[in-house]
Design an enzyme around this catalytic site. Structure first.
Site, PDB file in Angstrom:
ATOM      1  N   GLY A  49      47.899  26.058  74.590  1.00  0.00           N
ATOM      2  CA  GLY A  49      47.076  26.709  75.434  1.00  0.00           C
ATOM      3  C   GLY A  49      46.845  25.967  76.549  1.00  0.00           C
ATOM      4  O   GLY A  49      46.187  26.406  77.527  1.00  0.00           O
ATOM      5  N   ILE A  77      51.886  32.018  75.994  1.00  0.00           N
ATOM      6  CA  ILE A  77      51.500  31.339  74.804  1.00  0.00           C
ATOM      7  C   ILE A  77      52.386  29.776  74.712  1.00  0.00           C
ATOM      8  O   ILE A  77      53.382  29.814  75.064  1.00  0.00           O
ATOM      9  CB  ILE A  77      51.910  31.830  73.390  1.00  0.00           C
ATOM     10  CG1 ILE A  77      51.250  33.344  73.503  1.00  0.00           C
ATOM     11  CG2 ILE A  77      51.562  31.197  72.079  1.00  0.00           C
ATOM     12  CD1 ILE A  77      51.572  34.341  72.234  1.00  0.00           C
ATOM     13  N   CYS A  78      51.472  28.769  74.491  1.00  0.00           N
ATOM     14  CA  CYS A  78      52.087  27.513  74.115  1.00  0.00           C
ATOM     15  C   CYS A  78      51.543  26.905  72.916  1.00  0.00           C
ATOM     16  O   CYS A  78      50.741  27.629  72.307  1.00  0.00           O
ATOM     17  CB  CYS A  78      51.824  26.802  75.536  1.00  0.00           C
ATOM     18  SG  CYS A  78      50.492  26.099  75.894  1.00  0.00           S
ATOM     19  N   SER A  79      52.069  25.664  72.837  1.00  0.00           N
ATOM     20  CA  SER A  79      51.397  25.051  71.529  1.00  0.00           C
ATOM     21  C   SER A  79      49.834  24.801  71.532  1.00  0.00           C
ATOM     22  O   SER A  79      49.260  25.293  70.526  1.00  0.00           O
ATOM     23  CB  SER A  79      51.804  23.635  71.334  1.00  0.00           C
ATOM     24  OG  SER A  79      53.475  23.784  71.429  1.00  0.00           O
ATOM     25  N   SER A 102      49.165  29.107  70.377  1.00  0.00           N
ATOM     26  CA  SER A 102      49.736  30.061  69.321  1.00  0.00           C
ATOM     27  C   SER A 102      48.897  30.309  68.178  1.00  0.00           C
ATOM     28  O   SER A 102      48.921  31.319  67.680  1.00  0.00           O
ATOM     29  CB  SER A 102      51.065  29.337  69.039  1.00  0.00           C
ATOM     30  OG  SER A 102      50.846  28.006  68.275  1.00  0.00           O
TER      31      SER A 102
END
Length: 105
Positions: free
Chosen positions: A13, A9-11, A41
């Site tokens: 994607g 998961i990142c800010s 996220s």
């Protein structure tokens, strides 16, 4: 053993897509069949509801979400951890794969 699934998961994607590719390459070199994917996220709830996840790794930029996500999946025995900044920054797929495998063991 059934195929394991690793969620990153990142800010947005997108920044983890290269890392996913490197992790997949490392897994293939080791003869491991893993489903590794990255999301933003914002897509977490939809993804966690639609498939079985074995481990969740957070990009350093969303490490503040660790406790919240760990609480959300606490009854499902899904480990949640943050990818070390140095491994994320260098896109070290093998090291991040090692982290995921250790958490699933």
């Amino acid at each position: 053993m059934s195929q394991k699934t690793i969620m990153l998961i990142c800010s947005a994607g997108m920044s983890t897509s290269l890392l996913v590719s490197k992790m997949q390459k490392a897994a293939e070199e080791r003869g491991l069949a893993l489903d590794i994917f990255a999301i933003s996220s914002a897509a977490f709830e939809e993804e966690i509801a639609s498939r079985k996840i074995d481990v969740i790794l957070l990009g350093p930029q969303v490490k503040y979400m660790r406790q919240q996500l760990a609480e959300r999946v606490s009854g499902e025995n899904i480990p949640v951890d943050v990818i070390p900044m140095v491994d994320y920054g260098t896109m070290n797929g093998a090291k991040v794969l090692d982290l995921a495998l250790t958490l699933m063991a």
